[in-house]
Design an enzyme around this catalytic site. Sequence first.
Site, mmCIF file in Angstrom:
data_model
loop_
_atom_site.group_PDB
_atom_site.id
_atom_site.type_symbol
_atom_site.label_atom_id
_atom_site.label_comp_id
_atom_site.label_asym_id
_atom_site.label_seq_id
_atom_site.Cartn_x
_atom_site.Cartn_y
_atom_site.Cartn_z
ATOM 1 N N GLU A 194 39.837 38.324 35.484
ATOM 2 C CA GLU A 194 38.807 38.335 36.532
ATOM 3 C C GLU A 194 37.404 38.135 35.955
ATOM 4 O O GLU A 194 36.451 38.783 36.383
ATOM 5 C CB GLU A 194 38.853 39.639 37.314
ATOM 6 C CG GLU A 194 40.142 39.859 38.063
ATOM 7 C CD GLU A 194 40.058 41.009 39.067
ATOM 8 O OE1 GLU A 194 39.288 41.948 38.813
ATOM 9 O OE2 GLU A 194 40.764 40.952 40.074
ATOM 10 N N GLU A 263 47.780 39.311 41.285
ATOM 11 C CA GLU A 263 47.724 40.730 41.653
ATOM 12 C C GLU A 263 47.723 40.878 43.161
ATOM 13 O O GLU A 263 46.720 40.614 43.815
ATOM 14 C CB GLU A 263 46.445 41.382 41.102
ATOM 15 C CG GLU A 263 46.442 41.576 39.611
ATOM 16 C CD GLU A 263 45.150 42.221 39.102
ATOM 17 O OE1 GLU A 263 44.498 42.959 39.863
ATOM 18 O OE2 GLU A 263 44.799 41.967 37.939
HETATM 19 C C1 GAL Z 1 41.673 44.181 39.568
HETATM 20 C C2 GAL Z 1 41.915 44.179 38.059
HETATM 21 C C3 GAL Z 1 43.077 45.082 37.709
HETATM 22 C C4 GAL Z 1 42.919 46.412 38.383
HETATM 23 C C5 GAL Z 1 42.779 46.208 39.872
HETATM 24 C C6 GAL Z 1 42.592 47.468 40.657
HETATM 25 O O1 GAL Z 1 40.435 43.694 39.884
HETATM 26 O O2 GAL Z 1 42.167 42.891 37.613
HETATM 27 O O3 GAL Z 1 43.137 45.220 36.327
HETATM 28 O O4 GAL Z 1 41.819 47.044 37.860
HETATM 29 O O5 GAL Z 1 41.652 45.445 40.125
HETATM 30 O O6 GAL Z 1 43.685 48.285 40.529
#
Ligand code: GAL
Length: 887
Positions: A194, A263
């Site tokens: 990110e 994610e």
């Molecule tokens: C995303 C990040 C993850 C984790 C998630 C929240 O932005 O890439 O590593 O932090 O948020 O759980």
Amino acid sequence: MAKSKQISSLQWRILPPIIALLVYLPIVSGSFFEPFNVSYDHRALIIAGKRRMLVSAGIHYPRATPEMWSDLITKSREGGADVIQTYVFWNGHEPVKGQYNFEGRYDIVKFVELVGSSGLYLHLRIGPYVCAEWNFGGFPVWLRDVPGIEFRTDNEPFKKEMQKFVTKIVDLMREAKLFSWQGGPVIMLQIENEYGDVEKSYGQKGKDYVKWAASMALGLGAGVPWVMCKQTDAPENIIDACNGYYCDGFKPNSKTKPVLWTEDWDGWYTKWGGSLPHRPAEDLAFAVARFYQRGGSFQNYYMYFGGTNFGRTSGGPFYITSYDYDAPLDEYGLRSEPKWGHLKDLHAAIKLCEPALVAADAPQYRKLGSNQEAHIYHGNAETGGKVCAAFLANIDEHKSAYVKFNGQSYTLPPWSVSILPDCRHVAFNTAKVGAQTSVKTVESARPPLGSMSILQKDVSQDNVSYISKSWMAWKEPIGIWGEDNFTFQGLLEYLNVTKDRSDYLWLKTRISISEDDISFWKKNGSNPTVTIDSMRDVLRVFVNEQLSGSVVGHWVKAVQPVRFVQGDNDLLLLTQTVGLQNYGAFLEKDGAGFRGKVKVTGFKNGDMDLSKSSWTYQVGLKGEAEKIYTVEYNEKAEWSTLETDVSPSIFMWYKTYFDTPDGTDPVVLDLESMGKGQAWVNGHHIGRYWNIISQKDGCERTCDYRGAYHSDKCTTNCGKPTQTRYHVPRSWLKPSSNLLVLFEETGGNPFKISVKTVTSGILCSQVSESHYPPLRKWSTPEYMNGTISINSVAPEMQLHCEDGHAISSIEFASYGTPRGSCERFSTGKCHASKSLSIVSEACQGRNNCFIEVSNTAFRSDPCKGTLKTLAVVARCSPSQETSYLRF
Ligand code: GAL
């Protein structure tokens, strides 16, 4: 006997190692699969020459123990995952510069091998910045000390260290033959994480860094695709991927790249003092179905299993020890139902569509109504013949929709997607949950008959517990305790001093107070205050070894009233961290402790600035330094017996012993009676604990799955302590006399600590006649060759206890028009009289069972012309009853 069949004694001696070697060979040679290549086109990843629709399960290996890994991977596969995804945790692997750790929870090679041996693929997100609510975002704290370093930008010292670590991991995978082209499971990698969120803060250097990171990664010759997530300027040969609650409609930055969702936030993390997030299964399934509907081809649940932030690994500010995340597998690895089961059904439906999804280069779009739309995929199947699959969506948040599609009528519940693997019959709708709900039950552990250890012999029968009733205590010295303290004129940056070796840093200075000062304060009825411009995370202020008060916050101003005596006063500040920052730009500058000035205000002649005073520094606690939490060294402390009537005291170490509950259910420590501190079992650091109550308001009474999810929606646990149960992995336990050591900062009652087990003790389920046929029926030969129509297959209910458990009783069963919801069912006007006996017969004594929801199965139609539903409540108990006999 023929000579050739005889085995000599020499052969007997050498055979077992040969057999062992043969069994082990597939692992050491990495040949989990026939070697295959991975590439991609605009539609999908291409695995061994074929486009694939992939479902991925996020599991972070150090958030579980190696003994848990197999089960987690197996449950992911059973849930329909094709891929396991993990970050790589740099600070776990290189805790000291140049000294690597690939053992225990950090045995990444073993983890990847287990994934391969389960027949699953692996997406390895090396980062090496990972965020992840992990301490310092995964960066080792020593990285701050590299001269001239600036993290995550075009900075030579940083790039050098980053390249070294990324190369190390790629080499490790290659040497263990874990890449796909070597027959291993690794199909995809990730560089950075990110970075798009922070890139602007770094100006041109940020842009250059992205290009460098991409070409450095590609230059390692790993031979599989790399992704960058949330990186709209990802260079040509790197796939930019989406992260979020919804990623349908996401478009990568080039027409040559597939749509990947690295994610999918299926829940959220929790802060100390926060309530617990829950993302409804219906909304999650909706998001996933929408993704594949609109052209997505790879989706990863972040997290499929969240696990535990053992030790001091949790990030900050203020992330709790549990990383349950409301994931489909809970913190202990138990299925969270209905989420796990509902997603399993969804995945099965998507898999049925896969031939059509990969056959089409793009979906055909059809508007069905103002808020309703269809996406149709058709083409020629790889195996020959025409294939067609369709997704019908109703994105209206409130109303059901009645739509016509290919001449047929369909009812679409609000905020839902129907999946039609043959463009005609609905296999699944995201808002119709057929999966069971499991209710987690927590049992105070009781010892099995005949296996009481000495510990339990002295406790009365009606108060049996696994934990000893006798506790020992030792008081941690308040202030400077060791020889390795040092004195410095002025304030030093916290992390520069502690290097994150401990959560605690003591600072001590001496203040001289005159008679005038005292009389001034008396006259005005005022108190001086210790004032700090900005501080994080916890500060405790002591004057002459007496606690004046504490301040909690993240870069807040601290104002703590104090009382001095005339003459010399020792001012002692204990500054603490509760997880280092893991997100944002310029992490290397973030630091901890104090910023700005430290003053005592409220003197007659103004403030006393202590920023330039002489301060004595001491890192950590004496008990930590002496490792009194270990089996080996715990006797180093001068423990004394704790009396039951003693009032709670600050800064105490406590120890006792406990026996391990029988069976296989996950073990937890209930620390609700304690304040704040850390706990160790047999020397294993189970994490920080903090009995902090979450805000009273904000938890809705009912949770409506409809409409866009955000982390404040559907939260629970308001007004209760954020976390009271702490996972103690079974592999850290021996059958009896486990050493439990706690360091308690604020007080609390260790006598009320208990050892408990968690299981899915109660199952409920509700399936109606109008539910869809079981997904597995779609693949039966009768359906495939057209002898039966999927329309004629009755729906069914499946009940499933945890492994090692069986349905011990059916508490409720009604086929008819039962009322109420899970655990509160009652029979309605219409009820098949044999409901209970039929369900009991099918399920009792079994780990899992299927019950057809039809008049045939219930041997009568209890109310003709009325839609009937089957509702069941079942109890699961350990299969081996004897091991759970009660006194
Ligand atoms: C995303 C990040 C993850 C984790 C998630 C929240 O932005 O890439 O590593 O932090 O948020 O759980």
